[in-house]
Design an enzyme around this catalytic site. Sequence first.
Site, PDB file in Angstrom:
ATOM      1  N   VAL A 221      72.589  52.986  75.134  1.00  0.00           N
ATOM      2  CA  VAL A 221      71.833  54.014  74.327  1.00  0.00           C
ATOM      3  C   VAL A 221      71.780  53.323  72.823  1.00  0.00           C
ATOM      4  O   VAL A 221      72.825  53.037  72.434  1.00  0.00           O
ATOM      5  CB  VAL A 221      72.286  55.467  74.225  1.00  0.00           C
ATOM      6  CG1 VAL A 221      71.870  56.167  73.268  1.00  0.00           C
ATOM      7  CG2 VAL A 221      72.101  55.975  75.700  1.00  0.00           C
ATOM      8  N   GLY A 223      70.625  50.494  72.158  1.00  0.00           N
ATOM      9  CA  GLY A 223      71.458  49.194  72.419  1.00  0.00           C
ATOM     10  C   GLY A 223      70.679  47.989  71.506  1.00  0.00           C
ATOM     11  O   GLY A 223      70.949  46.908  71.943  1.00  0.00           O
ATOM     12  N   GLY A 224      69.780  48.373  70.648  1.00  0.00           N
ATOM     13  CA  GLY A 224      69.143  47.387  69.805  1.00  0.00           C
ATOM     14  C   GLY A 224      68.474  46.272  70.661  1.00  0.00           C
ATOM     15  O   GLY A 224      67.599  46.691  71.467  1.00  0.00           O
ATOM     16  N   GLN A 246      64.640  52.597  69.472  1.00  0.00           N
ATOM     17  CA  GLN A 246      63.409  52.945  68.816  1.00  0.00           C
ATOM     18  C   GLN A 246      62.177  52.245  69.324  1.00  0.00           C
ATOM     19  O   GLN A 246      62.583  51.021  69.278  1.00  0.00           O
ATOM     20  CB  GLN A 246      63.542  53.074  67.328  1.00  0.00           C
ATOM     21  CG  GLN A 246      64.717  53.771  66.899  1.00  0.00           C
ATOM     22  CD  GLN A 246      64.746  53.951  65.348  1.00  0.00           C
ATOM     23  OE1 GLN A 246      63.902  54.599  64.606  1.00  0.00           O
ATOM     24  NE2 GLN A 246      65.517  52.862  64.782  1.00  0.00           N
ATOM     25  N   ASP A 265      63.770  58.176  72.108  1.00  0.00           N
ATOM     26  CA  ASP A 265      64.421  58.869  71.019  1.00  0.00           C
ATOM     27  C   ASP A 265      65.686  59.487  71.593  1.00  0.00           C
ATOM     28  O   ASP A 265      65.454  60.313  72.334  1.00  0.00           O
ATOM     29  CB  ASP A 265      63.618  59.880  70.217  1.00  0.00           C
ATOM     30  CG  ASP A 265      64.358  60.686  69.234  1.00  0.00           C
ATOM     31  OD1 ASP A 265      65.578  60.255  68.957  1.00  0.00           O
ATOM     32  OD2 ASP A 265      63.830  61.427  68.334  1.00  0.00           O
ATOM     33  N   MET A 266      66.874  59.130  71.299  1.00  0.00           N
ATOM     34  CA  MET A 266      68.150  59.436  71.997  1.00  0.00           C
ATOM     35  C   MET A 266      68.269  60.872  71.727  1.00  0.00           C
ATOM     36  O   MET A 266      69.276  61.447  72.293  1.00  0.00           O
ATOM     37  CB  MET A 266      69.354  58.583  71.555  1.00  0.00           C
ATOM     38  CG  MET A 266      69.676  58.482  70.113  1.00  0.00           C
ATOM     39  SD  MET A 266      70.855  57.377  69.926  1.00  0.00           S
ATOM     40  CE  MET A 266      70.853  57.317  67.971  1.00  0.00           C
ATOM     41  N   LYS A 279      77.242  51.518  71.625  1.00  0.00           N
ATOM     42  CA  LYS A 279      78.287  50.814  70.815  1.00  0.00           C
ATOM     43  C   LYS A 279      77.738  50.791  69.610  1.00  0.00           C
ATOM     44  O   LYS A 279      76.479  50.665  69.282  1.00  0.00           O
ATOM     45  CB  LYS A 279      78.150  49.329  71.473  1.00  0.00           C
ATOM     46  CG  LYS A 279      78.878  48.410  70.612  1.00  0.00           C
ATOM     47  CD  LYS A 279      78.842  46.843  71.028  1.00  0.00           C
ATOM     48  CE  LYS A 279      79.226  46.200  69.610  1.00  0.00           C
ATOM     49  NZ  LYS A 279      78.136  46.049  68.641  1.00  0.00           N
ATOM     50  N   HIS A 283      79.101  56.414  64.901  1.00  0.00           N
ATOM     51  CA  HIS A 283      79.492  55.990  63.707  1.00  0.00           C
ATOM     52  C   HIS A 283      78.302  56.246  62.683  1.00  0.00           C
ATOM     53  O   HIS A 283      78.425  56.617  61.341  1.00  0.00           O
ATOM     54  CB  HIS A 283      80.388  55.113  63.321  1.00  0.00           C
ATOM     55  CG  HIS A 283      79.529  53.779  63.262  1.00  0.00           C
ATOM     56  ND1 HIS A 283      80.115  52.628  62.909  1.00  0.00           N
ATOM     57  CD2 HIS A 283      78.378  53.391  63.578  1.00  0.00           C
ATOM     58  CE1 HIS A 283      79.303  51.652  62.772  1.00  0.00           C
ATOM     59  NE2 HIS A 283      78.192  51.982  63.456  1.00  0.00           N
TER      60      HIS A 283
HETATM   61  N1  SAH Z   1      74.425  49.199  69.966  1.00  0.00           N
HETATM   62  C1  SAH Z   1      73.744  48.025  69.181  1.00  0.00           C
HETATM   63  C2  SAH Z   1      72.886  48.508  68.118  1.00  0.00           C
HETATM   64  C3  SAH Z   1      73.678  49.384  66.846  1.00  0.00           C
HETATM   65  S1  SAH Z   1      72.981  49.750  65.512  1.00  0.00           S
HETATM   66  C4  SAH Z   1      74.824  47.184  68.710  1.00  0.00           C
HETATM   67  O1  SAH Z   1      76.018  47.413  68.623  1.00  0.00           O
HETATM   68  O2  SAH Z   1      74.468  46.048  68.495  1.00  0.00           O
HETATM   69  C5  SAH Z   1      72.363  51.450  65.669  1.00  0.00           C
HETATM   70  C6  SAH Z   1      70.934  51.404  66.718  1.00  0.00           C
HETATM   71  O3  SAH Z   1      70.469  52.492  66.655  1.00  0.00           O
HETATM   72  C7  SAH Z   1      69.712  50.608  65.941  1.00  0.00           C
HETATM   73  O4  SAH Z   1      69.463  49.434  66.873  1.00  0.00           O
HETATM   74  C8  SAH Z   1      68.723  51.406  65.976  1.00  0.00           C
HETATM   75  O5  SAH Z   1      67.610  51.297  65.798  1.00  0.00           O
HETATM   76  C9  SAH Z   1      69.033  52.644  66.670  1.00  0.00           C
HETATM   77  N2  SAH Z   1      68.406  53.924  66.688  1.00  0.00           N
HETATM   78  C10 SAH Z   1      68.338  54.726  65.521  1.00  0.00           C
HETATM   79  N3  SAH Z   1      67.924  56.123  65.950  1.00  0.00           N
HETATM   80  C11 SAH Z   1      67.438  56.078  67.225  1.00  0.00           C
HETATM   81  C12 SAH Z   1      66.894  57.066  67.961  1.00  0.00           C
HETATM   82  N4  SAH Z   1      66.639  58.148  67.614  1.00  0.00           N
HETATM   83  N5  SAH Z   1      66.838  56.765  69.370  1.00  0.00           N
HETATM   84  C13 SAH Z   1      67.434  55.500  69.705  1.00  0.00           C
HETATM   85  N6  SAH Z   1      67.838  54.517  69.106  1.00  0.00           N
HETATM   86  C14 SAH Z   1      68.052  54.765  67.856  1.00  0.00           C
END
Ligand code: SAH
Length: 379
Positions: A221, A223-224, A246, A265-266, A279, A283
């Site tokens: 979730v 997960g970039g 996103q 959208d999570m 991950k 935070h």
């Molecule tokens: N888990 C990844 C990215 C962490 S950064 C890693 O550790 O590398 C946080 C991520 O949250 C970003 O990729 C951003 O696009 C995503 N994000 C922000 N709002 C979101 C939403 N509403 N639904 C899904 N992802 C979201």
Amino acid sequence: MNLKSNGNEENHVYQAQIHLFKHIYSFLSSMALKSAVELGVIDVIHKHGKPMTLSELVSSLKLHPSKVSVFYRFMRLLTHNGFFAKTTVLKAKEDGDDEEDEEVEEEEEEEEEETTYALTPPSMLLINGESPCFTTIINGLFHPSVMDMWHSSKKWFGEENEQALYESANGETFFNFLNKDSEAYILGMFQEAMAADSQMMKFALKDCNHVFEGLESLVDVAGGTGVVSKLILEAFPHIKCTVLDQPQVVANLCGTQNLNFVGGDMFKSIPPADAVLLKWVLHDWNDELCLKILKNCKEAISGKGKKGKIIIIDISIDETSEDHELTKLQLNFDLVMMTLHNGKERNKKEWKKLLYDAGFTNYKITPIFGFKSLIEVYP
Ligand code: SAH
């Protein structure tokens, strides 16, 4: 504070001044590191393949010759801070390391010493093109909109709202700023920075293989760009991994047989799976929004009964740790999350409350990722 309390006032006041000045001036160490990255000092030494002298550096970096002595002092601080290792060698009698064919007899010279600079493990994490490479974190954190927001902190502390300092100072949230079309390169930079951190997972996965054993499916979730999922798939090729992020983040990403990118959208819904990975996600958000995410995660694993689990990788602040520097780093991260997103780094007590409030009954925190922890959560 009574500095004259024990008759040793000079020593106390000197120590106090040292402590104070160390903190006032610590930004210069950050700025020097930023400049070293911008100048390309680290890449140049890496490409050279062996330690470089000051004059070799000055000429490779195309610095103005009048800057040799200031560049020496700049390197002196960075060397002191552990980013370069200094060795004293006898001055070479010939110029041009690779130009063996141009051997020219030179007159016998006095043996002179000179200093060479080599990379160290921390600066090796800043080599462009290598993995992991954290230069994008430096570029992002020192972006003018992030640095300048601190000039608005007094105003922000006086405001009655839930805005992060970034939003209060810049008129938009940090995620909005990242997502703006005109700044697409900023979003790319942010995703690269996250991906660099995720590359570090390759060192940690072997310590937490047990967490993924027996799983048939996993949703990463937020997960970039899917770096962690790809690493998990290298070790467990049969797991069906879905990366949810996103739509604009996953739009141009191609999956593979067992890797699927989903734009969504999570806060609305999370696809069902045996396990959910979060991950460096929770935070970013305050407790209220984390509860929404965690409840959706719980729903996603609900079909698996007691077998389902949530795997969180995040900081768990330990203020009682004897490792003062590690705690300081965690507390600094907390300020980054607080000021950029209104998020927070949590301590053990805060994780417990959040996880129980979300309806989970069992969890285990294991600090295994340097400054981060693995938090296994069960329904
Ligand atoms: N888990 C990844 C990215 C962490 S950064 C890693 O550790 O590398 C946080 C991520 O949250 C970003 O990729 C951003 O696009 C995503 N994000 C922000 N709002 C979101 C939403 N509403 N639904 C899904 N992802 C979201």
